[in-house]
Write a protein that holds these residues in place. Structure first.
Motif: not given
Length: 139
Positions: A89-115
Motif C-alpha cells: 500500500r503506497r499510503a504507508g510510505r510517507y507516514p512510516a518515514v515521518v513516524l520514524s523521524v519523530v521517534s528519533v527526535v523523541l528518543l534523542a530528547a530523552a537521551g536514550r541509547w536507542e537513538t
C-alpha cells in the motif's frame, strides 16, 4: 508476459527491507518505553530514615520531556505503516518515514541509547522506498 505476472506477485527486496526496518524501529520504541516508565518513589519512612542519615533523597521522574506512553503510540503506528508497506500500500510510505523521524527526535530528547539504532533504521527503511522496484510494486 509470464515475467510481468511473476514480478507483480513476488515482493521486491526493497519493500521487505523497508517494512522490516519500521518493525524493528517499533521494537526499539517499546524497549525505550520500558526504560522510561516511572520508577517507584521512595516512601515517606524510607525518605525520613535516609534524610536522618544525611543521604540525599531525590524524586525520580521518567527522564523524558514527554509522556512515555507516546513511544508506545508511535510503535503501534509504525507497525501499521510497516504492515501497509508489506501489503504494498503506497499510503504507508510517507507516514512510516515521518513516524520514524519523530521517534528519533523523541528518543534523542530523552537521551536514550536507542537513538543511534533508530537513526540507522530510519536510513535503512527510507532508502529502499526510493528504489524503482519498490515504487513499481506499490499500489
Amino acid at each position: 508476459m509470464s515475467e510481468q505476472v511473476q514480478s507483480r506477485t513476488t515482493m521486491p527486496w526493497a519493500l521487505v527491507v523497508s517494512a522490516a526496518a519500521w518493525m524493528l524501529t517499533a521494537v526499539l520504541l517499546a524497549v525505550a518505553w520500558t526504560g522510561l516508565r516511572p520508577e517507584s518513589t521512595v516512601d515517606e519512612d524510607t525518605a525520613s530514615t535516609l534524610a536522618g542519615q544525611g543521604a540525599p533523597v531525590v524524586e525520580t521522574g521518567s527522564g523524558a520531556p514527554y509522556p512515555p506512553w507516546l513511544l508506545l503510540v508511535l510503535a503501534v503506528l509504525l507497525v501499521v505503516a510497516g504492515a501497509a508497506l508489506a501489503l504494498r500500500r503506497r499510503a504507508g510510505r510517507y507516514p512510516a518515514v515521518v513516524l520514524s523521524v519523530v521517534s528519533v527526535v523523541l528518543l534523542a530528547a530523552a537521551g536514550r541509547w536507542e537513538t543511534i539504532p533508530a537513526m540507522v533504521l530510519l536510513v535503512v527503511g527510507t532508502v529502499p522506498l526510493l528504489m524503482p522496484s519498490a515504487l513499481r510494486h506499490l499500489r
